[in-house]
Design a protein around this motif. Structure first.
Motif, PDB file in Angstrom:
ATOM      1  N   THR A   9       0.802  -1.214   0.000  1.00 45.05           N
ATOM      2  CA  THR A   9       0.000   0.000   0.000  1.00 45.05           C
ATOM      3  C   THR A   9       0.837   1.266   0.000  1.00 45.05           C
ATOM      4  O   THR A   9       0.381   2.303  -0.442  1.00 45.05           O
ATOM      5  N   SER A  10       2.091   1.206   0.460  1.00 46.67           N
ATOM      6  CA  SER A  10       2.934   2.398   0.484  1.00 46.67           C
ATOM      7  C   SER A  10       3.521   2.711  -0.897  1.00 46.67           C
ATOM      8  O   SER A  10       3.950   3.822  -1.136  1.00 46.67           O
ATOM      9  N   GLN A  11       3.551   1.733  -1.784  1.00 49.80           N
ATOM     10  CA  GLN A  11       4.085   1.937  -3.128  1.00 49.80           C
ATOM     11  C   GLN A  11       3.019   2.549  -4.027  1.00 49.80           C
ATOM     12  O   GLN A  11       1.861   2.138  -3.982  1.00 49.80           O
ATOM     13  N   PRO A  12       3.381   3.519  -4.857  1.00 53.62           N
ATOM     14  CA  PRO A  12       2.408   4.040  -5.817  1.00 53.62           C
ATOM     15  C   PRO A  12       2.050   2.970  -6.843  1.00 53.62           C
ATOM     16  O   PRO A  12       2.877   2.129  -7.188  1.00 53.62           O
ATOM     17  N   ILE A  13       0.824   2.986  -7.307  1.00 55.65           N
ATOM     18  CA  ILE A  13       0.372   2.008  -8.288  1.00 55.65           C
ATOM     19  C   ILE A  13       0.835   2.448  -9.671  1.00 55.65           C
ATOM     20  O   ILE A  13       0.544   3.560 -10.102  1.00 55.65           O
ATOM     21  N   PRO A  14       1.586   1.580 -10.375  1.00 55.98           N
ATOM     22  CA  PRO A  14       2.075   1.968 -11.700  1.00 55.98           C
ATOM     23  C   PRO A  14       0.946   2.054 -12.729  1.00 55.98           C
ATOM     24  O   PRO A  14      -0.051   1.344 -12.632  1.00 55.98           O
ATOM     25  N   ASP A  15       1.123   2.920 -13.699  1.00 51.24           N
ATOM     26  CA  ASP A  15       0.160   3.054 -14.799  1.00 51.24           C
ATOM     27  C   ASP A  15       0.344   1.926 -15.809  1.00 51.24           C
ATOM     28  O   ASP A  15      -0.581   1.592 -16.550  1.00 51.24           O
ATOM     29  N   ALA A  16       1.552   1.349 -15.865  1.00 51.45           N
ATOM     30  CA  ALA A  16       1.847   0.252 -16.790  1.00 51.45           C
ATOM     31  C   ALA A  16       2.980  -0.584 -16.221  1.00 51.45           C
ATOM     32  O   ALA A  16       3.765  -0.103 -15.403  1.00 51.45           O
ATOM     33  N   GLN A  17       3.035  -1.861 -16.661  1.00 52.86           N
ATOM     34  CA  GLN A  17       4.117  -2.754 -16.270  1.00 52.86           C
ATOM     35  C   GLN A  17       4.788  -3.295 -17.518  1.00 52.86           C
ATOM     36  O   GLN A  17       4.136  -3.501 -18.543  1.00 52.86           O
ATOM     37  N   LEU A  18       6.081  -3.541 -17.391  1.00 53.08           N
ATOM     38  CA  LEU A  18       6.859  -4.077 -18.498  1.00 53.08           C
ATOM     39  C   LEU A  18       7.739  -5.190 -17.938  1.00 53.08           C
ATOM     40  O   LEU A  18       8.608  -4.933 -17.108  1.00 53.08           O
ATOM     41  N   ASP A  19       7.485  -6.423 -18.368  1.00 54.09           N
ATOM     42  CA  ASP A  19       8.235  -7.578 -17.888  1.00 54.09           C
ATOM     43  C   ASP A  19       9.405  -7.834 -18.832  1.00 54.09           C
ATOM     44  O   ASP A  19       9.223  -8.324 -19.944  1.00 54.09           O
ATOM     45  N   LEU A  20      10.607  -7.487 -18.375  1.00 59.28           N
ATOM     46  CA  LEU A  20      11.807  -7.667 -19.192  1.00 59.28           C
ATOM     47  C   LEU A  20      12.740  -8.720 -18.602  1.00 59.28           C
ATOM     48  O   LEU A  20      13.945  -8.722 -18.890  1.00 59.28           O
ATOM     49  N   ARG A  21      12.187  -9.623 -17.802  1.00 58.40           N
ATOM     50  CA  ARG A  21      13.005 -10.713 -17.277  1.00 58.40           C
ATOM     51  C   ARG A  21      13.466 -11.569 -18.453  1.00 58.40           C
ATOM     52  O   ARG A  21      12.685 -11.881 -19.339  1.00 58.40           O
ATOM     53  N   GLY A  22      14.748 -11.896 -18.461  1.00 57.37           N
ATOM     54  CA  GLY A  22      15.303 -12.694 -19.544  1.00 57.37           C
ATOM     55  C   GLY A  22      15.755 -11.877 -20.747  1.00 57.37           C
ATOM     56  O   GLY A  22      16.266 -12.416 -21.713  1.00 57.37           O
ATOM     57  N   THR A  23      15.566 -10.562 -20.692  1.00 53.54           N
ATOM     58  CA  THR A  23      15.968  -9.682 -21.792  1.00 53.54           C
ATOM     59  C   THR A  23      17.365  -9.134 -21.494  1.00 53.54           C
ATOM     60  O   THR A  23      17.590  -8.553 -20.435  1.00 53.54           O
ATOM     61  N   PRO A  24      18.318  -9.296 -22.416  1.00 54.76           N
ATOM     62  CA  PRO A  24      19.693  -8.849 -22.165  1.00 54.76           C
ATOM     63  C   PRO A  24      19.867  -7.339 -22.323  1.00 54.76           C
ATOM     64  O   PRO A  24      19.047  -6.666 -22.933  1.00 54.76           O
ATOM     65  N   CYS A  25      20.968  -6.834 -21.773  1.00 54.22           N
ATOM     66  CA  CYS A  25      21.371  -5.443 -21.982  1.00 54.22           C
ATOM     67  C   CYS A  25      21.979  -5.331 -23.369  1.00 54.22           C
ATOM     68  O   CYS A  25      22.633  -6.264 -23.809  1.00 54.22           O
ATOM     69  N   PRO A  26      21.831  -4.238 -24.067  1.00 52.67           N
ATOM     70  CA  PRO A  26      21.071  -3.030 -23.741  1.00 52.67           C
ATOM     71  C   PRO A  26      19.631  -3.062 -24.246  1.00 52.67           C
ATOM     72  O   PRO A  26      18.943  -2.055 -24.197  1.00 52.67           O
ATOM     73  N   ILE A  27      19.162  -4.221 -24.714  1.00 55.03           N
ATOM     74  CA  ILE A  27      17.795  -4.301 -25.248  1.00 55.03           C
ATOM     75  C   ILE A  27      16.762  -3.931 -24.185  1.00 55.03           C
ATOM     76  O   ILE A  27      15.782  -3.245 -24.475  1.00 55.03           O
ATOM     77  N   ASN A  28      16.999  -4.341 -22.930  1.00 55.33           N
ATOM     78  CA  ASN A  28      16.031  -4.020 -21.871  1.00 55.33           C
ATOM     79  C   ASN A  28      15.939  -2.507 -21.647  1.00 55.33           C
ATOM     80  O   ASN A  28      14.855  -1.980 -21.423  1.00 55.33           O
ATOM     81  N   PHE A  29      17.059  -1.798 -21.741  1.00 50.81           N
ATOM     82  CA  PHE A  29      17.024  -0.333 -21.609  1.00 50.81           C
ATOM     83  C   PHE A  29      16.265   0.299 -22.775  1.00 50.81           C
ATOM     84  O   PHE A  29      15.437   1.188 -22.584  1.00 50.81           O
ATOM     85  N   VAL A  30      16.555  -0.165 -23.989  1.00 45.60           N
ATOM     86  CA  VAL A  30      15.893   0.383 -25.184  1.00 45.60           C
ATOM     87  C   VAL A  30      14.380   0.170 -25.095  1.00 45.60           C
ATOM     88  O   VAL A  30      13.602   1.093 -25.349  1.00 45.60           O
ATOM     89  N   ARG A  31      13.954  -1.013 -24.700  1.00 48.46           N
ATOM     90  CA  ARG A  31      12.515  -1.291 -24.583  1.00 48.46           C
ATOM     91  C   ARG A  31      11.866  -0.449 -23.492  1.00 48.46           C
ATOM     92  O   ARG A  31      10.739   0.007 -23.651  1.00 48.46           O
ATOM     93  N   THR A  32      12.588  -0.254 -22.386  1.00 47.04           N
ATOM     94  CA  THR A  32      12.061   0.595 -21.304  1.00 47.04           C
ATOM     95  C   THR A  32      11.885   2.028 -21.796  1.00 47.04           C
ATOM     96  O   THR A  32      10.843   2.650 -21.579  1.00 47.04           O
TER      97      THR A  32
END
Length: 89
Positions: A9-32
């Motif tokens: 409850t103390s964390q703000p609720i995100p407007d969107a989620q992006l699951d990048l588990r298993g995604t290598p660098c720097p692709i995860n940064f680019v997608r974010t």
């Protein structure tokens, strides 16, 4: 009687989620970054990242680009990074 519900409850609720588990660098940064650019100004994105290089590199690269990091939570097998789409982008 779920105790886990009260801990989030103390964390703000995100407007969107992006699951990048298993995604290598720097692709995860680019997608974010691409996802943030699609969001409205002030929106909050939660990105799920693997430990190691992803959690070390992505938050740093986002800060360099001017995105405010709102939170980082270790969820055991992955990290939840909260980053805001600011006015500057």
């Amino acid at each position: 009687m779920s105790e886990s519900a009260s801990t989030t409850t103390s964390q703000p609720i995100p407007d969107a989620q992006l699951d990048l588990r298993g995604t290598p660098c720097p692709i995860n940064f680019v997608r974010t970054k691409l996802r943030l650019e699609q969001m409205e100004t002030g929106a909050l994105l939660e990105v799920w990242l693997d430990p190691g290089e992803p959690i070390e590199q992505v938050p740093h690269s986002l800060k360099v680009e001017g995105y405010p990091i709102e939170g980082l939570e270790d969820r055991g097998e992955f990290f939840a990074l909260q980053v805001r789409r600011s006015v500057q982008q």
